[in-house]
Write a protein that holds these residues in place. Structure first.
Motif, PDB file in Angstrom:
ATOM      1  N   VAL A 238       0.847  -1.196   0.000  1.00 29.61           N
ATOM      2  CA  VAL A 238       0.000   0.000   0.000  1.00 29.61           C
ATOM      3  C   VAL A 238       0.880   1.243   0.000  1.00 29.61           C
ATOM      4  CG1 VAL A 238      -1.652   1.338   1.371  1.00 29.61           C
ATOM      5  CG2 VAL A 238      -1.974  -1.129   1.090  1.00 29.61           C
ATOM      6  N   LEU A 239       1.899   1.255   0.855  1.00 24.61           N
ATOM      7  CA  LEU A 239       2.821   2.399   0.912  1.00 24.61           C
ATOM      8  C   LEU A 239       3.534   2.597  -0.417  1.00 24.61           C
ATOM      9  CD1 LEU A 239       4.447   1.898   4.414  1.00 24.61           C
ATOM     10  CD2 LEU A 239       3.048   3.830   3.694  1.00 24.61           C
TER      11      LEU A 239
ATOM     12  N   ASP B  41       2.588   1.685  -3.348  1.00 28.24           N
ATOM     13  CA  ASP B  41       1.635   2.170  -4.355  1.00 28.24           C
ATOM     14  C   ASP B  41       1.344   3.655  -4.175  1.00 28.24           C
ATOM     15  OD1 ASP B  41       1.517  -0.397  -5.338  1.00 28.24           O
ATOM     16  OD2 ASP B  41      -0.435  -0.877  -4.443  1.00 28.24           O
ATOM     17  N   GLN B  42       1.302   4.121  -2.927  1.00 30.90           N
ATOM     18  CA  GLN B  42       0.966   5.524  -2.661  1.00 30.90           C
ATOM     19  C   GLN B  42       2.177   6.456  -2.777  1.00 30.90           C
ATOM     20  OE1 GLN B  42      -0.788   5.521   1.246  1.00 30.90           O
ATOM     21  NE2 GLN B  42      -2.766   4.766   0.523  1.00 30.90           N
ATOM     22  N   VAL B  43       3.305   6.049  -2.230  1.00 28.93           N
ATOM     23  CA  VAL B  43       4.458   6.927  -2.111  1.00 28.93           C
ATOM     24  C   VAL B  43       5.551   6.589  -3.124  1.00 28.93           C
ATOM     25  CG1 VAL B  43       6.252   7.725  -0.498  1.00 28.93           C
ATOM     26  CG2 VAL B  43       3.968   7.220   0.333  1.00 28.93           C
TER      27      VAL B  43
END
Length: 131
Positions: free
Chosen positions: A38-39, A41-43
């Motif tokens: 998730v991280l 993908d976001q950052v």
């Protein structure tokens, strides 16, 4: 002590664990990897230590929320159990009283007499019908 290779955030780590704990380690690593993904993908790509720290914090946040929900459910369960115990200990309700009207004996006698007369008349009619 077995050594297991786990993947978190696209990176491999060798970790030692107790005998028989390998499946738990893989499961925990899978949860941490999901948060790391998730991280990522976001950052995007970030230093390993920061990725592991952030993924760990995200899991800790989910764990804290789950623990709070468990406490709420335990409190609700305790309240229901106390209510159930109260109901079990409460005295039984008094039986409901139902009154049935009693037919006076004179009415019963009169009905029996009318029935006997009706049968006698029916018998007389049958006798006349046969003749």
């Amino acid at each position: 002590m077995p050594e297991v290779t786990i993947r978190i955030g696209g990176r491999s780590f060798n970790v030692a664990c107790q005998d028989g704990e390998e499946s738990f380690l893989h499961s925990a690593a899978g949860m941490l990897d999901e948060e790391a993904q998730v991280l990522t993908d976001q950052v995007g790509r970030m230093p390993e230590a920061r990725m592991l720290l952030m993924a760990g914090l995200m899991l800790a946040d989910k764990t804290a929320a789950s623990e709070e929900r468990v406490r709420e459910l335990e409190t609700a369960l305790a309240e229901r159990q106390a209510e159930l115990e109260h109901l079990r200990d409460a005295p039984k309700p008094a039986p409901e009283r139902i009154e049935v009207p009693v037919v006076p004996q004179a009415v019963t006698d009169t009905l029996a007499e009318l029935a006997a007369r009706a049968e006698a008349l029916a018998g007389e009619i049958e006798d006349k019908a046969r003749k």
